[in-house]
Design an enzyme around this catalytic site. Sequence first.
Site, mmCIF file in Angstrom:
data_model
loop_
_atom_site.group_PDB
_atom_site.id
_atom_site.type_symbol
_atom_site.label_atom_id
_atom_site.label_comp_id
_atom_site.label_asym_id
_atom_site.label_seq_id
_atom_site.Cartn_x
_atom_site.Cartn_y
_atom_site.Cartn_z
ATOM 1 N N ARG A 1 -45.799 42.563 97.963
ATOM 2 C CA ARG A 1 -45.384 42.140 97.611
ATOM 3 C C ARG A 1 -44.138 41.045 97.825
ATOM 4 N NH1 ARG A 1 -47.527 41.147 91.961
ATOM 5 N NH2 ARG A 1 -46.509 40.211 91.235
ATOM 6 N N LYS B 1 -44.948 38.420 98.225
ATOM 7 C CA LYS B 1 -46.593 37.897 97.903
ATOM 8 C C LYS B 1 -46.784 37.071 96.203
ATOM 9 C CE LYS B 1 -50.534 38.677 99.098
ATOM 10 N NZ LYS B 1 -51.040 37.112 99.467
ATOM 11 N N GLY C 1 -39.111 38.107 86.141
ATOM 12 C CA GLY C 1 -38.709 37.035 85.793
ATOM 13 C C GLY C 1 -37.067 36.154 85.660
ATOM 14 N N LYS D 1 -46.450 29.445 108.533
ATOM 15 C CA LYS D 1 -47.260 30.512 109.432
ATOM 16 C C LYS D 1 -45.676 31.403 110.298
ATOM 17 C CE LYS D 1 -49.227 31.707 107.356
ATOM 18 N NZ LYS D 1 -50.142 31.877 105.390
ATOM 19 N N HIS E 1 -41.699 8.435 114.426
ATOM 20 C CA HIS E 1 -40.577 7.305 113.706
ATOM 21 C C HIS E 1 -39.199 8.255 113.134
ATOM 22 C CE1 HIS E 1 -43.371 4.888 112.518
ATOM 23 N NE2 HIS E 1 -44.899 4.998 112.370
ATOM 24 N N GLU F 1 -42.533 31.742 108.619
ATOM 25 C CA GLU F 1 -41.898 33.041 107.401
ATOM 26 C C GLU F 1 -42.534 34.212 107.842
ATOM 27 O OE1 GLU F 1 -45.060 33.283 103.679
ATOM 28 O OE2 GLU F 1 -47.207 32.898 105.218
ATOM 29 N N GLU G 1 -49.843 23.954 108.084
ATOM 30 C CA GLU G 1 -49.838 25.861 106.968
ATOM 31 C C GLU G 1 -49.533 26.193 108.946
ATOM 32 O OE1 GLU G 1 -50.877 27.631 105.863
ATOM 33 O OE2 GLU G 1 -51.988 29.614 106.422
HETATM 34 O O1 M6R Z 1 -51.108 33.464 95.334
HETATM 35 P P1 M6R Z 1 -50.744 32.064 95.555
HETATM 36 O O2 M6R Z 1 -51.990 31.657 96.542
HETATM 37 O O3 M6R Z 1 -50.775 31.608 94.281
HETATM 38 O O4 M6R Z 1 -49.898 31.561 96.704
HETATM 39 C C1 M6R Z 1 -49.002 30.310 97.049
HETATM 40 C C2 M6R Z 1 -47.722 30.280 97.952
HETATM 41 O O5 M6R Z 1 -46.945 31.665 97.029
HETATM 42 C C3 M6R Z 1 -48.327 31.759 99.074
HETATM 43 O O6 M6R Z 1 -49.305 30.731 100.199
HETATM 44 C C4 M6R Z 1 -46.997 31.031 100.163
HETATM 45 O O7 M6R Z 1 -47.526 30.429 100.549
HETATM 46 C C5 M6R Z 1 -47.862 32.350 101.547
HETATM 47 N N1 M6R Z 1 -46.824 33.312 101.496
HETATM 48 C C6 M6R Z 1 -48.217 31.829 102.824
HETATM 49 O O8 M6R Z 1 -48.199 32.961 103.393
#
Ligand code: M6R
Length: 603
Positions: free
Chosen positions: A27, A598, A100, A480, A499, A483, A476
Amino acid sequence: MCGIVGHIGHKNSVHVVLEGLKRLEYRGYDSSGVCFKNEFGNLTLFKKTGKLHNLKNLLRGVNLSSNSCVGHTRWATHGVVNDQNSHPHLNDTISIVHNGIIENAAEVKKDLISEGLQFKSDTDSEVFLGLVHYSVRQGMSLFDAVSRSFEKVQGNSAFVIQEKSSNQILAIKRGAPLVCGLNFKTNEVMVSSDPYALVGMVDQIFFPEDEVVCCLTGEKDKPITFYEKNGELSERYVSKKQECGLEPQEKGEFEHYMLKEIHEQPGLIRFLEEYYFLGAGKEVLKNVENEKPSRIQLNACGTAYYAGLVIRNFIESINRIPVSAELASEFRYRDPIFQESDLGLFISQSGETADTLAALNLCVERKVKTYSLVNVEGSTLSRLCDQNLFIKAGVEIGVASTKAFTQQVLTGRIMAESLKGTPSYGELRTKFSLLAHRLEVLLSQVDKIKKIAEEIYNYKGFFFTGRGQYFPIALEGALKLKEIAYVHAEGYAAGELKHGPIALIDEEMVNVAIIGPELLEKAVSNVEEIKARRGVIVILGPKDRKDLEALSDHYIPLNFDGLEELSPIYVNVANQLLSYYMAKFKGTDIDKPRNLAKSVTVE
Ligand code: M6R
């Protein structure tokens, strides 16, 4: 975000908690810690920044025999990453871990300081410990102190609290994930922010609702009990058998989970097809067939949002139902206009993303019917939506979402078919089979993509471009790459470059152009414009196109024949591989990229 694991058992608590924390590593975290009752009955604390092995080094030679332990992996929000700010937080008699944000922490801290309390860290979490400690000092029981203190903190949080004098662990949450578990044979009890920590350890799992106080004792007659904050017994929890096994979560022959998960996709597509067209999923589709929404409000974050953009295109063209697709983090703070017979559609891998849940709550408040496309069964999202279409991706460990995207888009496509009322699933099944087959072929020929990755990974910046249904794939693809390879990448609608962003193009910039059968000639013209400004061109495009090969510096030929509708998923897998190999050449921590978590359970 932060990972929580707590355990009451028979001398093995520290080991169980460390194993749980190890499972939660995926995570993302920056420090970890444990607090346990030692052989003299005192709470003893060990915490350290960095990876879990730093904590394990600290524990070397320590007697770890304990019946009660809480542990934590921290993803910093308030206070820099250092040992002191790591969790658990402990005063002499009480320890807490937190996931949190306490939004009014500064204010509460000021009040507590004026009452003479001292703080060791800069975290908002220690403020909760301060509140509980203060109330206990005034003579309250731990239960009352936790209940009262929880009412004083604002924001979404989960807390786990351990006390020296009583053999119990308490837990409470608001808008953050929390799960408890019980082993029937041994009476061991556990609590965590993620059911994955409990797999193989317990037989039954419990998902408490917000503001329920979970009381874990591990005692024979009352190992775990749920209460309202006023002390009355609570029935506000969902209980189910713990079913998921651990085996599929091993990396096997693959160097990274991300690569393994990319390779799982053909098998998962076939599984999804079976589940919805032959298996238990058929029942769900019958419900969808009866839906007649006049409009769909689609909300998600990150990769799930990009999957949502592809799904929007499907639903609008197949069903002619308008779809408003929005980032949940924005939607939740707007004042959106709802209409009667709107349908809220929420897409998420984890089902725990704070912003997506907040958007869902907004729809629930306005009495809008809600659907999810979600992976984690039993997640908060799945428990709160009226209808769930599970995407059946299995556990996704890599922080970079890959297989979940594919399964989300395909489940969305199935949903669009069902919304027709008179669906033709047979044709769709053929398309799914063809996609699975094409992906297998692509995955057996990764060498070309790997070689291109090696040649381009050091460039200054990347523009992923696409048009029509490939625009979300460009977004997307850039996400990728950013990140996992830590390079600047932007996803852009190919027609929009001129533009503004075209000013950035020079020989140090790479354009990854996603060109499928739709709007092909127009997309090619956009590439010409970049080529004319000396940008480096990578084309992911239809095979046997000499013109595209000549136009590009690197060409990844794809076989789109018969696959037009599902081609966004096909190209996306090629993108996933490109990003993966670029990150590998850069030597980054692919499965756990820096600064990322995660599951984003805070705003
Ligand atoms: O668990 P979720 O699908 O709700 O998460 C949403 C985003 O946090 C998640 O897709 C994030 O952008 C990923 N790290 C992308 O690879």
